[in-house]
Design a protein around this motif. Structure first.
Motif, PDB file in Angstrom:
ATOM      1  N   GLY A   1       2.242   7.938  -3.227  1.00 25.65           N
ATOM      2  CA  GLY A   1       3.480   7.454  -3.800  1.00 25.65           C
ATOM      3  C   GLY A   1       4.509   6.978  -2.809  1.00 25.65           C
ATOM      4  O   GLY A   1       5.625   6.593  -3.195  1.00 25.65           O
ATOM      5  N   LYS A   2       4.155   6.967  -1.531  1.00 20.73           N
ATOM      6  CA  LYS A   2       5.087   6.518  -0.503  1.00 20.73           C
ATOM      7  C   LYS A   2       4.537   5.271   0.170  1.00 20.73           C
ATOM      8  O   LYS A   2       3.348   5.130   0.389  1.00 20.73           O
ATOM      9  CB  LYS A   2       5.283   7.637   0.524  1.00 20.73           C
ATOM     10  CG  LYS A   2       6.304   7.310   1.601  1.00 20.73           C
ATOM     11  CD  LYS A   2       6.444   8.469   2.568  1.00 20.73           C
ATOM     12  CE  LYS A   2       7.427   8.130   3.661  1.00 20.73           C
ATOM     13  NZ  LYS A   2       7.589   9.230   4.638  1.00 20.73           N
ATOM     14  N   TYR A   3       5.505   4.370   0.486  1.00 21.43           N
ATOM     15  CA  TYR A   3       5.080   3.108   1.131  1.00 21.43           C
ATOM     16  C   TYR A   3       4.442   3.397   2.469  1.00 21.43           C
ATOM     17  O   TYR A   3       5.006   4.141   3.291  1.00 21.43           O
ATOM     18  CB  TYR A   3       6.283   2.177   1.308  1.00 21.43           C
ATOM     19  CG  TYR A   3       5.974   0.960   2.157  1.00 21.43           C
ATOM     20  CD1 TYR A   3       5.220  -0.099   1.644  1.00 21.43           C
ATOM     21  CD2 TYR A   3       6.429   0.900   3.473  1.00 21.43           C
ATOM     22  CE1 TYR A   3       4.929  -1.209   2.435  1.00 21.43           C
ATOM     23  CE2 TYR A   3       6.144  -0.207   4.264  1.00 21.43           C
ATOM     24  CZ  TYR A   3       5.394  -1.260   3.737  1.00 21.43           C
ATOM     25  OH  TYR A   3       5.095  -2.368   4.506  1.00 21.43           O
ATOM     26  N   LYS A   4       3.235   2.802   2.664  1.00 19.69           N
ATOM     27  CA  LYS A   4       2.525   2.966   3.928  1.00 19.69           C
ATOM     28  C   LYS A   4       2.519   1.684   4.747  1.00 19.69           C
ATOM     29  O   LYS A   4       2.903   1.677   5.903  1.00 19.69           O
ATOM     30  CB  LYS A   4       1.089   3.437   3.658  1.00 19.69           C
ATOM     31  CG  LYS A   4       0.237   3.627   4.909  1.00 19.69           C
ATOM     32  CD  LYS A   4      -1.149   4.108   4.549  1.00 19.69           C
ATOM     33  CE  LYS A   4      -1.996   4.298   5.802  1.00 19.69           C
ATOM     34  NZ  LYS A   4      -2.237   3.046   6.516  1.00 19.69           N
ATOM     35  N   GLU A   5       2.057   0.556   4.115  1.00 19.04           N
ATOM     36  CA  GLU A   5       1.952  -0.699   4.835  1.00 19.04           C
ATOM     37  C   GLU A   5       1.819  -1.853   3.855  1.00 19.04           C
ATOM     38  O   GLU A   5       1.618  -1.643   2.660  1.00 19.04           O
ATOM     39  CB  GLU A   5       0.747  -0.675   5.785  1.00 19.04           C
ATOM     40  CG  GLU A   5      -0.574  -0.527   5.069  1.00 19.04           C
ATOM     41  CD  GLU A   5      -1.761  -0.511   6.026  1.00 19.04           C
ATOM     42  OE1 GLU A   5      -1.578  -0.864   7.196  1.00 19.04           O
ATOM     43  OE2 GLU A   5      -2.874  -0.175   5.583  1.00 19.04           O
TER      44      GLU A   5
ATOM     45  N   VAL B   1       0.860  -1.198   0.000  1.00 18.10           N
ATOM     46  CA  VAL B   1       0.000   0.000   0.000  1.00 18.10           C
ATOM     47  C   VAL B   1       0.896   1.249   0.000  1.00 18.10           C
ATOM     48  O   VAL B   1       1.837   1.363   0.819  1.00 18.10           O
ATOM     49  CB  VAL B   1      -0.933   0.011   1.217  1.00 18.10           C
ATOM     50  CG1 VAL B   1      -1.800   1.277   1.217  1.00 18.10           C
ATOM     51  CG2 VAL B   1      -1.802  -1.243   1.224  1.00 18.10           C
ATOM     52  N   GLU B   2       0.580   2.165  -0.909  1.00 19.33           N
ATOM     53  CA  GLU B   2       1.282   3.447  -0.983  1.00 19.33           C
ATOM     54  C   GLU B   2       0.277   4.588  -0.767  1.00 19.33           C
ATOM     55  O   GLU B   2      -0.864   4.526  -1.240  1.00 19.33           O
ATOM     56  CB  GLU B   2       1.966   3.608  -2.346  1.00 19.33           C
ATOM     57  CG  GLU B   2       3.099   2.637  -2.582  1.00 19.33           C
ATOM     58  CD  GLU B   2       3.757   2.850  -3.938  1.00 19.33           C
ATOM     59  OE1 GLU B   2       3.225   3.676  -4.727  1.00 19.33           O
ATOM     60  OE2 GLU B   2       4.774   2.195  -4.215  1.00 19.33           O
ATOM     61  N   ARG B   3       0.738   5.577  -0.040  1.00 15.91           N
ATOM     62  CA  ARG B   3      -0.075   6.779   0.169  1.00 15.91           C
ATOM     63  C   ARG B   3       0.703   7.964  -0.430  1.00 15.91           C
ATOM     64  O   ARG B   3       1.791   8.301   0.036  1.00 15.91           O
ATOM     65  CB  ARG B   3      -0.339   6.989   1.643  1.00 15.91           C
ATOM     66  CG  ARG B   3      -1.112   8.282   1.930  1.00 15.91           C
ATOM     67  CD  ARG B   3      -1.468   8.354   3.389  1.00 15.91           C
ATOM     68  NE  ARG B   3      -2.494   7.350   3.735  1.00 15.91           N
ATOM     69  CZ  ARG B   3      -3.028   7.226   4.959  1.00 15.91           C
ATOM     70  NH1 ARG B   3      -2.598   8.018   5.941  1.00 15.91           N
ATOM     71  NH2 ARG B   3      -3.936   6.303   5.197  1.00 15.91           N
TER      72      ARG B   3
END
Length: 372
Positions: free
Chosen positions: A38-42, A34-36
């Motif tokens: 464009g950044k990795y979230k979980e 999961v990306e938020r």
């Protein structure tokens, strides 16, 4: 009314889109990245997951199962400068989905290239024969290098297999010729060993046959010699008993000069028998023998009128087959009896020498007739 209906439809569509963006189902043995913005979230586990719509996004879906990748054949040069074609099979598994996503762009391609380079380094230090016979060693060394290099990518290499090692066609032809020569050699060795064993068994059979034949001949000769010995002993015993019987019968009959002369004349025709007896000589005693025969025919002198019978009867011995000790004892007794009878005959013949001398002076010996 149509405007309200369109609004309701748009509202329903919005709700559906929002739910689709909010609810995400991850299959078993998968992991969602999961990306938020464009950044990795979980990382989403397997099952039902809730996201923030239009903000969170499942960027990658990583397969956590063990995967099998077969790489096409690659040319590899051995230590003895021969080019062989080797194709490999890699068994690997993603242990860290985040590292497999962000540490390497394409981990399958990376594993393939790493496998080829490592395989060239390993096979380059071996000759062709060692390469063909050291598959396990190559597999272990290749797996160790790959597992160490792919650890930071979140990948664990479980197994590496060389699916095929194909030497050049000329080398294949040479190997086939060598294999055929080795098989011909083994066949010739086995044939020679078989012939050797056959010759040994034949020789042993001939030896045993010769030994058995020799033992049979030896036993046969021993039995034949024993039979001849026993037959000779029995024949000698019979001849001894016959001589003793005849000798005893002559003495029991008390023969005189006339009987002896008669027997002498009966033997003369037998002397002349045969085609080869063309000439025979009349002995000088023929005259006296004829005179004795004439007196015997005229007066029957010297023949007793009554015969009292033999004074001693000859024992013919037992009718059963005697043993060896009994036969030896019988032979000794027979020889002793024969010697004793001969001695008595010589003694009786010397009691009347004067009578024989007077007969010699009364009539000179007759002249021998010329040979016919």
């Amino acid at each position: 009314m149509p405007a309200v209906l369109v609004l309701l439809v748009l509202l329903v569509l919005a709700v559906v889109v929002i739910l689709a963006k909010t609810v995400r189902i991850i299959p078993q043995a998968r992991a969602g990245i999961v990306e938020r913005f464009g950044k990795y979230k979980e990382s989403l586990p397997a099952g039902l997951n809730i996201l923030v719509p239009f903000i969170d996004k499942v960027r990658y879906l990583i397969d956590l199962r063990e995967q099998v990748v077969s790489f096409p054949p690659q040319p590899v040069i051995t230590e003895d400068n021969l080019v062989v074609s080797i194709d490999t099979v890699i068994y690997f598994q993603v242990t860290d989905p985040v590292a497999a996503t962000y540490e390497i762009a394409n981990y399958i391609q990376a594993v393939e290239q790493l496998t080829m380079t490592t395989l060239r380094n390993i096979v380059g230090g071996m000759d062709l024969e060692e390469t063909l016979t050291s598959r396990d060693e190559i597999n272990n060394r290749l797996r160790g290098v790959l597992d160490e290099a792919t650890g930071k990518w979140g990948i664990r290499v479980n197994r590496v297999e060389l699916k095929g090692i194909d030497p050049p066609p000329s080398i294949k032809d040479s190997m086939e010729k060598q294999m055929r020569a080795d098989r011909d050699k083994r066949a010739a060795i086995l044939t020679a060993e078989g012939e050797r064993q056959s010759a040994i068994l034949t020789a042993e059979g001939s030896k045993q046959s010769a030994i058995l034949n020799a033992e049979g001949d030896r036993e046969s000769q021993i039995l034949r010699a024993q039979a001849d010995r026993e037959a000779a002993i029995l024949r000698a015993q019979g001849e001894g008993q016959a001589i003793q019987t005849v000798f005893q019968a002559i003495h029991d009959g008390q023969p005189d000069q006339s009987l002896l002369a008669y027997q002498y004349l009966q033997m003369m025709p037998k002397i002349a028998e045969g085609d080869a007896n063309k000439v025979w000589i009349v002995p000088s005693e023929i005259g006296r023998a004829l005179e004795g025969l004439g007196s015997t025919m005229n007066d029957l002198k010297g023949i007793p009128q009554e015969v009292d019978g033999p004074r001693v009867r000859v024992d013919m011995g037992p009718t059963d087959v005697p043993t060896e000790a009994e036969r030896d004892a019988g032979l000794k007794a027979t020889h002793a009896a024969v010697e004793e009878a001969i001695a008595e005959a010589r003694k009786s013949s010397t009691t009347s020498p004067d009578k024989a001398a007077k007969a010699d002076r009364a009539e000179p010996p007759a002249q021998e007739p010329p040979a016919q």
